[in-house]
Design a protein around this motif. Structure first.
Motif, mmCIF file in Angstrom:
data_model
loop_
_atom_site.group_PDB
_atom_site.id
_atom_site.type_symbol
_atom_site.label_atom_id
_atom_site.label_comp_id
_atom_site.label_asym_id
_atom_site.label_seq_id
_atom_site.Cartn_x
_atom_site.Cartn_y
_atom_site.Cartn_z
ATOM 1 N N MET A 5 -40.293 24.504 -35.867
ATOM 2 C CA MET A 5 -38.919 24.621 -35.387
ATOM 3 C C MET A 5 -38.891 25.069 -33.930
ATOM 4 O O MET A 5 -38.078 24.595 -33.128
ATOM 5 N N LEU A 6 -39.800 25.971 -33.567
ATOM 6 C CA LEU A 6 -39.882 26.436 -32.185
ATOM 7 C C LEU A 6 -40.274 25.290 -31.256
ATOM 8 O O LEU A 6 -39.697 25.121 -30.175
ATOM 9 N N TRP B 220 -39.810 22.099 -31.765
ATOM 10 C CA TRP B 220 -38.669 21.181 -31.685
ATOM 11 C C TRP B 220 -37.596 21.738 -30.752
ATOM 12 O O TRP B 220 -37.012 20.992 -29.955
ATOM 13 N N SER B 221 -37.344 23.035 -30.835
ATOM 14 C CA SER B 221 -36.334 23.664 -29.975
ATOM 15 C C SER B 221 -36.715 23.542 -28.508
ATOM 16 O O SER B 221 -35.860 23.289 -27.642
ATOM 17 N N GLN B 222 -38.004 23.700 -28.210
ATOM 18 C CA GLN B 222 -38.452 23.555 -26.823
ATOM 19 C C GLN B 222 -38.252 22.126 -26.332
ATOM 20 O O GLN B 222 -37.867 21.902 -25.180
ATOM 21 N N GLN C 145 -35.928 20.111 -27.261
ATOM 22 C CA GLN C 145 -34.505 19.948 -26.977
ATOM 23 C C GLN C 145 -34.127 20.616 -25.658
ATOM 24 O O GLN C 145 -33.350 20.075 -24.870
ATOM 25 N N LEU C 146 -34.678 21.798 -25.405
ATOM 26 C CA LEU C 146 -34.387 22.517 -24.166
ATOM 27 C C LEU C 146 -34.934 21.797 -22.945
ATOM 28 O O LEU C 146 -34.356 21.868 -21.859
#
Length: 242
Positions: free
Chosen positions: A201-202, A204-206, A208-209
């Motif tokens: 999840m981390l 994937w979040s990066q 997106q950022l």
């Protein structure tokens, strides 16, 4: 819009500001400890779970003996001793294999792979004919995997053959993990540790950022250092001046 123009429109967050924001996020230490304990228990690291329990004061969520039983079974598979692994699973609970034909097939497939690894080609051929072929007839979905495994016999240099990855340690690990998950499900436990999913999840979040801003990010998941890069992708040196 060109990639250069898009890069200019991105918001940039300095490492100092990013670390300040991270420091403002309150994380419960007990929650972190439970994540670690969950990983150790699910993956079967009994000694580490026991030591971590002493250091953190957190009790394991399962009986440590059940972890040892899974460790013994995992070790047998990873050592290529499939017969012992099957015997240990049946001692634990025969239903685990009786009710899971795919897992049972994969264990027998691994046994066939080990025979080929040992150079016992005649025994491997007999085993495939007498034990594996009937399973393939009963479950046609397994035939492709059986044929792929039997293809190892067609090459003198099995390691460098197109199906040589079946002989790599990763194949044993794959079988051991599938078996470990089946045992956990049978014992009404979680089959997957939470920590790897959180890391996914981390990541994937990066991703997106990355589309919205330039910021210090984690590139090495082992070190977990925050890395700052300029618009050309070059790592920027930290300002160490006083």
């Amino acid at each position: 819009m060109s990639s250069t123009e898009n890069e200019k429109k991105k918001k940039t967050v300095s490492k100092e500001e990013w670390e300040q924001r991270l420091a403002e996020v309150k994380v419960n230490k007990q929650d972190l400890n439970q994540l670690v304990m969950n990983y150790l228990v699910v993956e079967g690291y009994r000694d580490a779970a026991e030591q971590f329990s002493l250091e953190s004061g957190l009790e394991p969520t399962v009986d440590l003996q059940s972890i040892q039983e899974r460790m013994d079974i995992r070790h047998a598979v990873q050592s290529g001793d499939i017969d012992t692994a099957i015997d240990l699973v049946n001692e634990l609970n025969p239903e685990i294999l009786d009710t899971n034909p795919q897992l049972s097939f994969h264990l027998q497939q691994q046994r066939l792979i080990e025979l080929i690894r040992q150079g016992a080609f005649q025994e491997a051929l007999e085993f495939a004919t007498e034990e594996m072929a009937p399973r393939g007839e009963e479950h046609p979905e397994f035939l492709a995997e059986l044929e792929r495994t039997m293809a190892l016999l067609a090459f003198q240099d099995t390691i460098d053959s197109p199906v040589g990855e079946l002989l790599h340690p990763g194949q044993r690990q794959k079988t051991a993990s599938e078996l470990n998950a089946a045992i956990l499900i049978n014992q009404s436990q979680e089959k997957d540790p939470k920590l790897p999913n959180l890391l996914k999840m981390l990541a994937w979040s990066q991703e997106q950022l990355d589309e919205r801003m330039n910021y210090p990010k984690i590139e090495n998941w082992v070190k977990a250092d925050l890395v700052v890069r300029d618009e050309n992708g070059n790592q920027m040196e930290e300002d160490t001046s006083l």
